[in-house]
Scaffold this motif. Structure first.
Motif, mmCIF file in Angstrom:
data_model
loop_
_atom_site.group_PDB
_atom_site.id
_atom_site.type_symbol
_atom_site.label_atom_id
_atom_site.label_comp_id
_atom_site.label_asym_id
_atom_site.label_seq_id
_atom_site.Cartn_x
_atom_site.Cartn_y
_atom_site.Cartn_z
ATOM 1 N N LYS A 104 -76.877 23.730 23.605
ATOM 2 C CA LYS A 104 -77.052 23.311 24.996
ATOM 3 C C LYS A 104 -75.801 23.536 25.841
ATOM 4 C CE LYS A 104 -80.628 19.799 24.293
ATOM 5 N NZ LYS A 104 -81.004 18.379 24.495
ATOM 6 N N LEU A 105 -74.651 23.612 25.201
ATOM 7 C CA LEU A 105 -73.410 23.840 25.940
ATOM 8 C C LEU A 105 -73.173 25.341 26.035
ATOM 9 C CD1 LEU A 105 -71.138 21.038 24.441
ATOM 10 C CD2 LEU A 105 -72.676 20.942 26.408
ATOM 11 N N ASP A 106 -73.913 25.975 26.948
ATOM 12 C CA ASP A 106 -73.879 27.432 27.070
ATOM 13 C C ASP A 106 -72.867 27.929 28.087
ATOM 14 O OD1 ASP A 106 -75.095 26.471 29.300
ATOM 15 O OD2 ASP A 106 -76.994 27.549 29.048
ATOM 16 N N GLY A 107 -72.038 27.033 28.621
ATOM 17 C CA GLY A 107 -71.004 27.453 29.557
ATOM 18 C C GLY A 107 -71.429 27.512 31.006
ATOM 19 N N THR A 108 -72.666 27.135 31.322
ATOM 20 C CA THR A 108 -73.135 27.201 32.702
ATOM 21 C C THR A 108 -72.598 26.052 33.551
ATOM 22 O OG1 THR A 108 -75.163 26.024 32.067
ATOM 23 C CG2 THR A 108 -75.242 28.427 32.071
ATOM 24 N N MET A 109 -72.240 24.943 32.923
ATOM 25 C CA MET A 109 -71.713 23.807 33.676
ATOM 26 C C MET A 109 -70.202 23.932 33.821
ATOM 27 S SD MET A 109 -73.921 20.620 32.077
ATOM 28 C CE MET A 109 -73.532 19.533 33.461
ATOM 29 N N VAL A 110 -69.704 23.494 34.957
ATOM 30 C CA VAL A 110 -68.260 23.539 35.206
ATOM 31 C C VAL A 110 -67.535 22.669 34.178
ATOM 32 C CG1 VAL A 110 -66.448 22.995 36.871
ATOM 33 C CG2 VAL A 110 -68.631 23.918 37.666
ATOM 34 N N GLY A 111 -66.483 23.215 33.597
ATOM 35 C CA GLY A 111 -65.694 22.457 32.631
ATOM 36 C C GLY A 111 -66.251 22.441 31.225
ATOM 37 N N LYS A 145 -68.710 27.608 47.218
ATOM 38 C CA LYS A 145 -69.122 27.087 45.914
ATOM 39 C C LYS A 145 -68.018 27.286 44.882
ATOM 40 C CE LYS A 145 -72.736 27.262 42.400
ATOM 41 N NZ LYS A 145 -71.748 27.229 41.298
ATOM 42 N N ALA A 146 -67.349 28.430 44.930
ATOM 43 C CA ALA A 146 -66.265 28.687 43.973
ATOM 44 C C ALA A 146 -65.132 27.676 44.151
ATOM 45 C CB ALA A 146 -65.735 30.112 44.147
ATOM 46 N N GLU A 147 -64.814 27.345 45.413
ATOM 47 C CA GLU A 147 -63.752 26.373 45.661
ATOM 48 C C GLU A 147 -64.175 24.972 45.228
ATOM 49 O OE1 GLU A 147 -61.479 28.228 49.541
ATOM 50 O OE2 GLU A 147 -63.427 27.277 49.825
ATOM 51 N N MET A 148 -65.456 24.633 45.442
ATOM 52 C CA MET A 148 -65.943 23.334 45.003
ATOM 53 C C MET A 148 -65.946 23.231 43.479
ATOM 54 S SD MET A 148 -66.378 21.406 47.557
ATOM 55 C CE MET A 148 -67.163 20.085 46.618
ATOM 56 N N ASP A 149 -66.294 24.330 42.808
ATOM 57 C CA ASP A 149 -66.248 24.341 41.341
ATOM 58 C C ASP A 149 -64.822 24.136 40.848
ATOM 59 O OD1 ASP A 149 -68.954 24.724 41.243
ATOM 60 O OD2 ASP A 149 -68.853 26.870 40.808
ATOM 61 N N ARG A 150 -63.863 24.719 41.559
ATOM 62 C CA ARG A 150 -62.460 24.545 41.162
ATOM 63 C C ARG A 150 -62.023 23.088 41.341
ATOM 64 N NH1 ARG A 150 -57.804 24.313 43.797
ATOM 65 N NH2 ARG A 150 -58.825 24.777 45.784
ATOM 66 N N LEU A 151 -62.449 22.474 42.439
ATOM 67 C CA LEU A 151 -62.116 21.066 42.656
ATOM 68 C C LEU A 151 -62.765 20.169 41.607
ATOM 69 C CD1 LEU A 151 -62.410 20.780 46.554
ATOM 70 C CD2 LEU A 151 -60.322 20.754 45.183
ATOM 71 N N GLU A 192 -61.045 17.630 38.841
ATOM 72 C CA GLU A 192 -61.387 16.220 38.659
ATOM 73 C C GLU A 192 -61.796 15.938 37.221
ATOM 74 O OE1 GLU A 192 -64.090 12.739 40.759
ATOM 75 O OE2 GLU A 192 -64.781 14.811 40.849
ATOM 76 N N LEU A 193 -62.577 16.834 36.640
ATOM 77 C CA LEU A 193 -62.992 16.658 35.249
ATOM 78 C C LEU A 193 -61.797 16.654 34.309
ATOM 79 C CD1 LEU A 193 -66.171 18.917 34.961
ATOM 80 C CD2 LEU A 193 -66.049 16.494 34.399
ATOM 81 N N THR A 194 -60.890 17.602 34.508
ATOM 82 C CA THR A 194 -59.721 17.710 33.632
ATOM 83 C C THR A 194 -58.842 16.473 33.733
ATOM 84 O OG1 THR A 194 -59.769 20.116 33.908
ATOM 85 C CG2 THR A 194 -57.755 19.158 33.028
ATOM 86 N N ASN A 195 -58.601 16.028 34.967
ATOM 87 C CA ASN A 195 -57.775 14.828 35.142
ATOM 88 C C ASN A 195 -58.476 13.583 34.607
ATOM 89 O OD1 ASN A 195 -55.184 15.444 36.838
ATOM 90 N ND2 ASN A 195 -56.787 16.667 37.778
ATOM 91 N N GLY A 196 -59.797 13.521 34.767
ATOM 92 C CA GLY A 196 -60.536 12.377 34.234
ATOM 93 C C GLY A 196 -60.502 12.327 32.722
#
Length: 213
Positions: free
Chosen positions: A60-67, A173-179, A183-187
């Motif tokens: 299920k973790l096919d890389g489509t989700m950010v992070g 969208k690319a900039e929002m994915d980066r943001l 957030e995910l990494t810091n969380g």
């Protein structure tokens, strides 16, 4: 006899000429034919996890989700019906952990006036303050949960519409994915850091920033 011999030699020369002409035509025609495709062996390899290159990436973790780096050592994704809900829970816990890390340190060095609020130990302070102080914190958390309940099972459960600094305005969208990745990494880092802060406090029973052993 001489004339018969000459006729034979003539016929032999004509036959050789015909053979050479046929061979030349065949070679010329072959130049206009597409070359036969060369079959190459296809090696099928199972994609490995980016986080653990020695383990296979969960299906299920096919890389489509950010992070998504394929990190799921407990295989929790296999029992999750909706990964979007799981991602929302991860973002929420990451945000709480980031706030908790800041609050953990502030609690050790700064207090509001009153004798009941002077306990510098974050792990025991909730038991020394008045019950009303803890109740108001629980009520605030409950109010936020109720106000955002309709988003919990939505398409973007992490988007609560809270953007006081207008980070999302005019973003692609690319900039929002980066943001979101930031957030995910810091969380994720904050969740691990908070566990470490609790363990250090339990082991040494002193403020985190106190380097004296």
């Amino acid at each position: 006899l001489f004339s018969v011999h000459n006729r034979r030699r003539t016929r032999q020369r004509q036959s050789m000429a015909r053979l050479l002409a046929a061979a030349t035509l065949a070679a010329t025609a072959g130049a206009f034919l597409a070359p036969a495709p060369v079959s190459t062996p296809v090696v099928v390899r199972a994609e490995n996890s980016e986080a653990f290159p020695f383990l296979k990436r969960p299906e299920k973790l096919d890389g489509t989700m950010v992070g998504d780096v394929g990190f799921d050592p407990l295989r929790l994704a296999e029992v999750q019906v909706d990964l979007t809900y799981a991602r929302g829970a991860e973002v929420k816990h990451g945000r709480i952990a980031m706030l908790a890390c800041v609050g953990f340190i502030i609690q050790e060095y700064w207090h509001i006036p009153g004798a009941d609020y002077q306990n510098f130990k974050p792990l025991t302070a909730p038991w020394t303050v008045p019950w009303a102080a803890n109740l108001q914190i629980l009520m605030l958390a409950g109010a936020i949960e109720l106000a955002t309940a309709d988003k919990t099972y939505g398409e973007t459960p992490w988007d609560l519409g809270f953007d006081p600094l207008c980070f999302q305005e005019g973003k692609s969208k690319a900039e929002m994915d980066r943001l979101m990745l930031g957030e995910l990494t810091n969380g994720r880092l904050a969740m691990m850091a908070f566990v470490g802060m609790v363990i250090q406090t339990l082991l040494f029973d002193k403020p985190l920033m106190d380097m004296h052993m």
